[in-house]
Motif scaffolding. Structure first.
Motif, mmCIF file in Angstrom:
data_model
loop_
_atom_site.group_PDB
_atom_site.id
_atom_site.type_symbol
_atom_site.label_atom_id
_atom_site.label_comp_id
_atom_site.label_asym_id
_atom_site.label_seq_id
_atom_site.Cartn_x
_atom_site.Cartn_y
_atom_site.Cartn_z
ATOM 1 N N PHE A 157 14.425 16.723 -5.246
ATOM 2 C CA PHE A 157 14.184 17.430 -3.991
ATOM 3 C C PHE A 157 15.150 18.599 -3.866
ATOM 4 O O PHE A 157 16.367 18.425 -3.968
ATOM 5 C CB PHE A 157 14.364 16.469 -2.809
ATOM 6 C CG PHE A 157 14.026 17.077 -1.483
ATOM 7 C CD1 PHE A 157 12.720 17.421 -1.180
ATOM 8 C CD2 PHE A 157 15.012 17.320 -0.536
ATOM 9 C CE1 PHE A 157 12.402 17.985 0.043
ATOM 10 C CE2 PHE A 157 14.702 17.880 0.688
ATOM 11 C CZ PHE A 157 13.386 18.212 0.976
ATOM 12 N N GLY A 159 15.980 20.452 -1.303
ATOM 13 C CA GLY A 159 16.701 20.585 -0.043
ATOM 14 C C GLY A 159 17.684 19.452 0.167
ATOM 15 O O GLY A 159 18.056 18.705 -0.742
ATOM 16 N N SER A 216 12.275 16.978 14.634
ATOM 17 C CA SER A 216 12.601 18.136 13.800
ATOM 18 C C SER A 216 13.401 19.134 14.626
ATOM 19 O O SER A 216 13.206 19.256 15.836
ATOM 20 C CB SER A 216 11.333 18.812 13.267
ATOM 21 O OG SER A 216 10.642 17.961 12.386
ATOM 22 N N TYR A 233 18.752 25.675 7.821
ATOM 23 C CA TYR A 233 17.948 24.528 7.400
ATOM 24 C C TYR A 233 17.090 24.031 8.559
ATOM 25 O O TYR A 233 17.512 24.047 9.708
ATOM 26 C CB TYR A 233 18.844 23.374 6.925
ATOM 27 C CG TYR A 233 19.404 23.572 5.538
ATOM 28 C CD1 TYR A 233 18.636 23.284 4.417
ATOM 29 C CD2 TYR A 233 20.692 24.052 5.355
ATOM 30 C CE1 TYR A 233 19.142 23.463 3.152
ATOM 31 C CE2 TYR A 233 21.209 24.237 4.085
ATOM 32 C CZ TYR A 233 20.428 23.937 2.983
ATOM 33 O OH TYR A 233 20.923 24.120 1.736
ATOM 34 N N GLU A 234 15.898 23.575 8.212
ATOM 35 C CA GLU A 234 15.037 22.877 9.174
ATOM 36 C C GLU A 234 15.177 21.388 8.886
ATOM 37 O O GLU A 234 14.776 20.908 7.822
ATOM 38 C CB GLU A 234 13.586 23.322 9.011
ATOM 39 C CG GLU A 234 12.660 22.687 10.036
ATOM 40 C CD GLU A 234 11.224 23.155 9.874
ATOM 41 O OE1 GLU A 234 10.710 23.818 10.776
ATOM 42 O OE2 GLU A 234 10.640 22.866 8.821
ATOM 43 N N THR A 236 14.563 17.345 9.537
ATOM 44 C CA THR A 236 13.602 16.369 10.050
ATOM 45 C C THR A 236 14.210 14.982 9.916
ATOM 46 O O THR A 236 14.575 14.562 8.810
ATOM 47 C CB THR A 236 12.275 16.426 9.279
ATOM 48 O OG1 THR A 236 11.716 17.729 9.399
ATOM 49 C CG2 THR A 236 11.288 15.404 9.834
ATOM 50 N N ILE A 253 15.726 14.905 6.137
ATOM 51 C CA ILE A 253 15.305 15.876 5.128
ATOM 52 C C ILE A 253 15.623 17.265 5.665
ATOM 53 O O ILE A 253 15.253 17.606 6.794
ATOM 54 C CB ILE A 253 13.795 15.759 4.833
ATOM 55 C CG1 ILE A 253 13.479 14.389 4.223
ATOM 56 C CG2 ILE A 253 13.340 16.873 3.894
ATOM 57 C CD1 ILE A 253 11.998 14.147 4.013
ATOM 58 N N ARG A 255 15.126 21.242 4.926
ATOM 59 C CA ARG A 255 14.397 22.259 4.150
ATOM 60 C C ARG A 255 15.044 23.614 4.366
ATOM 61 O O ARG A 255 15.250 24.043 5.495
ATOM 62 C CB ARG A 255 12.930 22.290 4.590
ATOM 63 C CG ARG A 255 12.049 23.188 3.749
ATOM 64 C CD ARG A 255 10.582 22.881 4.027
ATOM 65 N NE ARG A 255 10.247 23.089 5.429
ATOM 66 C CZ ARG A 255 9.742 24.222 5.915
ATOM 67 N NH1 ARG A 255 9.519 25.248 5.108
ATOM 68 N NH2 ARG A 255 9.459 24.336 7.190
ATOM 69 N N ASP A 256 15.358 24.307 3.281
ATOM 70 C CA ASP A 256 16.018 25.611 3.356
ATOM 71 C C ASP A 256 15.009 26.656 3.839
ATOM 72 O O ASP A 256 14.037 26.961 3.163
ATOM 73 C CB ASP A 256 16.554 26.001 1.978
ATOM 74 C CG ASP A 256 17.460 27.227 2.046
ATOM 75 O OD1 ASP A 256 17.428 27.928 3.070
ATOM 76 O OD2 ASP A 256 18.185 27.491 1.068
ATOM 77 N N VAL A 257 15.236 27.193 5.045
ATOM 78 C CA VAL A 257 14.339 28.207 5.622
ATOM 79 C C VAL A 257 15.095 29.520 5.833
ATOM 80 O O VAL A 257 14.742 30.299 6.710
ATOM 81 C CB VAL A 257 13.724 27.700 6.954
ATOM 82 C CG1 VAL A 257 12.796 26.535 6.716
ATOM 83 C CG2 VAL A 257 14.822 27.315 7.954
#
Length: 641
Positions: A157, A159, A216, A233-234, A236, A253, A255-257
């Motif tokens: 993964f 992220g 989130s 990062y987002e 969740t 988790i 996620r790189d945004v």
């Protein structure tokens, strides 16, 4: 230890439990698991139905013989050694083994063994119970596969991925988390992700623990690296619950945004610039119409005073002041219209290096001698389609800003013209850079630096329109401008313009000195009386017959009275009652072949496709020159013929 009654004799199991009324064989057959009896000689004396079903299905294959020779021929000696120890010392034991089934398959089992002792105390038999491990083995294999899949997810993964306990502390984390924090286990959520001392109630972890549902949120985290890179990062948070529904942990988790966040900022900035440009263009367009009569009537009054005897010098001075102020306002309007991409452009194919050299000659004279000017000019960087005056405006504004940034001290101004890169679509780019060694621009101001009226200078030294105008010119050319600045070290503006490969038109190399004239009857419509008067005189000077109207309703009524009496309609776009497009549609319903030319001072309100769909045959921008007007009218009439 099991004690059997006296009827278990001579290596055979016989008789019954007198007190219960059951024989040993009946008791063994009632057991749901396979089992058999072994005597001290190592021979099988009895087995139950479950045992015979598992292995062969017939007791004659086992009774009186060594059962291990058929069950596990490759491991029989080891199994007998275990039995010998039980006969010697007694007790109960169990061990794993592989046995051969009736179908010839190998099955993993556990052999549980217990010594059966007679009333005399003699250890006579061993009861062997077979427990099938195949289901347990499948469960173990499935668990190992699940663990392997989990590890693959953790390792693959890209992220953040970690598990928090209900106290918001990390239980485990993947490698990406460890890149940010070498020792994340035991760290709280706010310590790991936010760099804070206290819990953040808006965080996905805290919200998921409190609600017991998936939550989130977007969390900004400053990466602790030498570059000081800022990541977004987002997060969740997904709760893990026990059988009672209580939250026992939280899977998070991240996620790189970061790239998405940057693009959203750029989009918002672009939309803001477009909105400001639209507003500024509309105001400037109307203001231009206001300035025209102010300047015109002032000129007329001054002319009349000068034609009389003994004109009042004070009044003439007042009029001169009005004209000077009006001209300054006109210059400002031109800048606003350039920024909003609404002014008339006179583009042609140009080599940029002569323009750059010309501007730099001017800069050497006007800038302080304490500023060293360097030029790096590539004369083979290609041709672009541009108005040369606009290149002048771009360079003069950027060089002037650089000089202001270096005011009061020594510095270096470097202008570079070079070939840029070629993008994936094959488009070549020209790069024009202006670099100074001035004070630099603070990061918080860099996003606003191209906004109209935004300036870091004193009010007496700037209006805030220079960089806005530069941005407008470059955007209209399909190019882009990039800013690099560091406090105390200087600023670089990089301008990228698309290199054109279009062939040179004849009117770009030939001076058309003769105006195109003609004979036709033209219906002229504009809500400004002065525009109707001036444009009508221009057309009449070219030989055309002109009938002008300031009301589109009146013009339409005049046309309906004699539809065949006109050869062309020239109309403004923005008018009360009916727009130029709506007027064109009404006229085309009666005479589809009648050419309609649209002229306007604000091109962004109508695209070429919309004009064609509305039946517009040609259009031009205000203020229109006599040459352009003659060319457009002549070309439209000739095309119709």
């Amino acid at each position: 230890m099991i004690i059997m009654n006296k009827e278990c004799v001579s290596g055979q199991v016989s008789g019954d439990f007198s007190t219960l009324g059951f024989s040993v064989q009946e008791i063994m057959d009632s057991m749901p698991v396979p089992c058999f009896l072994i005597n001290r000689e190592g021979s099988c004396v009895a087995g139950n139905h479950a045992f015979y079903t598992m292995v062969v299905g017939d007791r004659t294959h086992y009774v009186g013989v060594d059962p291990y020779l058929q069950l596990a021929p490759g491991n029989s000696e080891q199994l007998r050694t275990v039995d010998s120890g039980l006969f010697e010392y007694g007790g109960v034991t169990s061990h794993e083994a592989e046995i051969q089934t009736a179908e010839g398959d190998l099955k993993s089992v556990v052999l549980k063994k217990a010594v059966i002792t007679a009333e005399t105390g003699e250890r006579k038999y061993i009861l062997v119970t077979i427990l099938d491990l195949s289901e347990l083995t499948e469960i173990k294999n499935a668990l190992n596969i699940s663990q392997s899949e989990k590890q693959a997810i953790l390792d693959g993964f890209p992220g953040l991925l970690c598990l928090f306990d209900p106290d918001e502390k990390v239980i485990w984390a993947n490698d990406r988390v460890r890149e940010l924090h070498p020792d994340p286990v035991g760290k709280t959520c706010h310590q790991l992700l936010c760099g804070r001392d206290k819990s953040c109630k808006s965080c996905a972890v805290a919200k998921s623990i409190a609600s017991g549902t998936v939550q989130s949120t977007v969390q900004q985290y400053e990466m602790l690296t030498s570059s000081g890179q800022e990541l977004v990062y987002e997060l969740t948070g997904t709760p893990v619950k026990d059988n009672s529904g209580n939250v026992i942990s939280i899977v998070v988790i991240g996620r790189d945004v970061t790239d998405k966040n940057i693009l959203e900022k750029q989009l918002r900035h672009t939309q803001k610039m477009e909105a400001i440009g639209t507003l500024a263009g509309g105001i400037a367009h109307d203001f231009n119409n206001v300035l025209t009569p102010i300047m015109g009537y002032s000129e007329i009054i001054r002319l009349k005073l000068m034609q009389g005897k003994d004109p009042d010098e004070s009044i003439l001075e007042y009029l001169s002041g009005i004209l000077r102020a009006a001209k300054r306002a006109k210059s400002l309007v031109e800048q606003i219209l350039t920024f909003s991409r609404s002014s008339e452009q006179k583009e042609s194919l140009q080599y940029v290096h002569p323009i750059v050299k010309e501007v730099m000659k001017l800069m050497r004279v006007t800038l302080p001698s304490t500023i060293v000017i360097k030029e790096h000019i590539d004369e083979q960087c290609g041709i672009i389609s541009v108005d040369p005056v606009q290149i002048h405006q771009i360079l003069i504004n950027l060089c002037t800003n650089s000089a202001h940034a270096m005011a009061g001290g020594h510095g270096t101004l470097t202008v570079t013209l070079a070939s840029g890169t070629t993008d994936e679509d094959g488009q070549e780019w020209l790069q024009l850079s202006v670099t100074d060694t001035g004070c630099g621009i603070p990061p918080e101001m860099q996003e606003r630096i191209f906004e109209p009226y935004f300036t870091t200078k004193e009010k007496s030294r700037g209006t805030g329109m220079g960089l806005a105008m530069v941005h407008g010119i470059i955007s209209r050319q399909g190019g882009r401008i990039e800013l690099q600045s560091e406090i105390g070290k200087g600023t670089t503006f990089d301008i990228f313009l698309p290199v054109t490969r279009k062939p040179t038109r004849i009117d770009q190399i030939v001076n058309l000195s003769d105006f195109l004239r003609g004979q036709a009857k033209i219906l002229l419509v504009d809500d400004e009386a002065q525009v109707v008067q001036v444009t009508g005189e221009l057309l009449e000077s070219l030989g055309y017959e002109v009938i002008g109207r300031t009301s589109p309703i009146a013009a339409l009524s005049l046309f309906m009275d004699d539809p065949a009496g006109f050869d062309l309609v020239l109309t403004d776009l923005t008018m009360p009652e009916l727009t130029g497009v709506e007027l064109s549609r009404e006229i085309k319903q009666v005479r589809q072949e009648l050419p309609v030319v649209l002229f306007t001072g604000y091109s962004d309100q109508l695209s070429r496709e919309e004009a064609l769909e509305a039946g517009i045959d040609a259009y031009c921008m205000k203020p229109v020159s006599l040459r352009e007007l003659s060319n457009v009218i002549h070309a439209t009439l000739t095309r119709e013929e």
